[in-house]
Design a protein around this motif. Sequence first.
Motif, PDB file in Angstrom:
ATOM      1  N   PHE A  44       8.436  28.544 -13.018  1.00 49.03           N
ATOM      2  CA  PHE A  44       9.067  27.287 -13.375  1.00 49.03           C
ATOM      3  C   PHE A  44      10.479  27.284 -12.802  1.00 49.03           C
ATOM      4  O   PHE A  44      10.968  28.296 -12.295  1.00 49.03           O
ATOM      5  CB  PHE A  44       9.098  27.111 -14.901  1.00 49.03           C
ATOM      6  CG  PHE A  44       7.734  26.923 -15.516  1.00 49.03           C
ATOM      7  CD1 PHE A  44       6.839  26.015 -14.981  1.00 49.03           C
ATOM      8  CD2 PHE A  44       7.347  27.643 -16.639  1.00 49.03           C
ATOM      9  CE1 PHE A  44       5.578  25.828 -15.548  1.00 49.03           C
ATOM     10  CE2 PHE A  44       6.107  27.467 -17.217  1.00 49.03           C
ATOM     11  CZ  PHE A  44       5.214  26.557 -16.664  1.00 49.03           C
ATOM     12  N   ASN A  45      11.145  26.160 -12.914  1.00 46.91           N
ATOM     13  CA  ASN A  45      12.483  26.036 -12.331  1.00 46.91           C
ATOM     14  C   ASN A  45      13.487  27.024 -12.917  1.00 46.91           C
ATOM     15  O   ASN A  45      14.453  27.411 -12.246  1.00 46.91           O
ATOM     16  CB  ASN A  45      13.009  24.601 -12.507  1.00 46.91           C
ATOM     17  CG  ASN A  45      12.241  23.615 -11.648  1.00 46.91           C
ATOM     18  OD1 ASN A  45      11.692  23.978 -10.617  1.00 46.91           O
ATOM     19  ND2 ASN A  45      12.188  22.354 -12.082  1.00 46.91           N
ATOM     20  N   ASP A  46      13.274  27.408 -14.161  1.00 49.75           N
ATOM     21  CA  ASP A  46      14.213  28.353 -14.782  1.00 49.75           C
ATOM     22  C   ASP A  46      13.821  29.811 -14.541  1.00 49.75           C
ATOM     23  O   ASP A  46      14.431  30.721 -15.091  1.00 49.75           O
ATOM     24  CB  ASP A  46      14.318  28.085 -16.285  1.00 49.75           C
ATOM     25  CG  ASP A  46      13.002  28.304 -17.026  1.00 49.75           C
ATOM     26  OD1 ASP A  46      11.976  28.527 -16.344  1.00 49.75           O
ATOM     27  OD2 ASP A  46      12.997  28.270 -18.272  1.00 49.75           O
ATOM     28  N   GLY A  47      12.771  30.037 -13.722  1.00 50.24           N
ATOM     29  CA  GLY A  47      12.372  31.396 -13.376  1.00 50.24           C
ATOM     30  C   GLY A  47      11.236  31.946 -14.218  1.00 50.24           C
ATOM     31  O   GLY A  47      10.745  33.047 -13.950  1.00 50.24           O
ATOM     32  N   GLU A  48      10.819  31.208 -15.252  1.00 46.24           N
ATOM     33  CA  GLU A  48       9.690  31.669 -16.061  1.00 46.24           C
ATOM     34  C   GLU A  48       8.428  31.761 -15.207  1.00 46.24           C
ATOM     35  O   GLU A  48       8.188  30.922 -14.339  1.00 46.24           O
ATOM     36  CB  GLU A  48       9.420  30.700 -17.218  1.00 46.24           C
ATOM     37  CG  GLU A  48      10.366  30.830 -18.377  1.00 46.24           C
ATOM     38  CD  GLU A  48       9.961  29.938 -19.539  1.00 46.24           C
ATOM     39  OE1 GLU A  48       8.799  29.460 -19.552  1.00 46.24           O
ATOM     40  OE2 GLU A  48      10.809  29.700 -20.417  1.00 46.24           O
TER      41      GLU A  48
END
Length: 339
Positions: A44-48
Amino acid sequence: MPAIVEPKLITGNANKPLASAIARRMSLHRGVNVGLVDARVERFNDGEIFVEVFENVRGEDMFIIQSTSNPANDNLMELLVMCDALRRSSASRITAVIPYFGYARQDRRTKARTPISAKLVANMIHGAGIERVLTMDLHAAQIQGFFDIPVDNLYASPVFALDIKAQFKDRMDELMVISPDVGGVARARELAKRINAPLSIVDKRREKPGEIAEMTVIGNVEGKVCLIVDDICDTAGTLCKAAEVLMENGAKEVHSYISHGVMSGPAVERVTNSVMKSLVLTDTIEPTQPIKDAANIRVVPTAPIFAQAILNIWNGTSVSSLFDDTTLSPIYDGLYAAE
């Protein structure tokens, strides 16, 4: 529960070429197509990290192929999330194939108030639901004892021995195996026995990590073709310095055989400009483009030995049989020309 027909392979993003090569080799052995399970491993965009498996894996014997190399934390998390996805999809057994086991250098407390991160990672892998681990050349043998599940540790030395016999077939009597430190003597001795060569040691004293204070050669290397053997090459500082010291002590040539080419920072440039005639790495860590472009660096494949080990685990037969040259030679027969 349906009968298990074939082992199923799935991979993260750490080393897709090796995973594909293992699948191809298994297809050759089995005579049927053994492909990688269709899945997506994304961020995801936050690195998840997010994993979705597109095929039915209920009741299947699953093998996750994932080195925990750079970026180590991302690749380790991918492994754990993939395992959780498979476990919740009712896979019958999950084996983690970790060609390069990251955090292995943190296998003991070297100072007060420091972690034993290799043990922590072993706990995380077990806790995620993985039931068996297959790896290669663990930095320290005691890491196998950190796990409460079976761990099969393959060795690169039989593969290296085959390569050495092919590359130096007319000069076997000139060879000498070198351990770049006292801690690696057992690994170097194992290879020396396989190629019937003498053994020498480069004793190093470190002031602090990444810096070498002094190196001394234990043994006579004059007129010898020296083969430095180690499990990890990170920044290549120790390796290049050891090669210089060996040449200063009268060695004819210096070559190196390293199981895991971490090759961070200035490593490729150092090796390219060093006195080493060649550096041989395995592909447990995906080689970068600079490694592929370097004139004096070669990469030998590990897919044949991993493919056979996976099949042996799936069949319930011996993995230790792959430590024997007579068993491994047919698996690698003609491979260097083919690849």
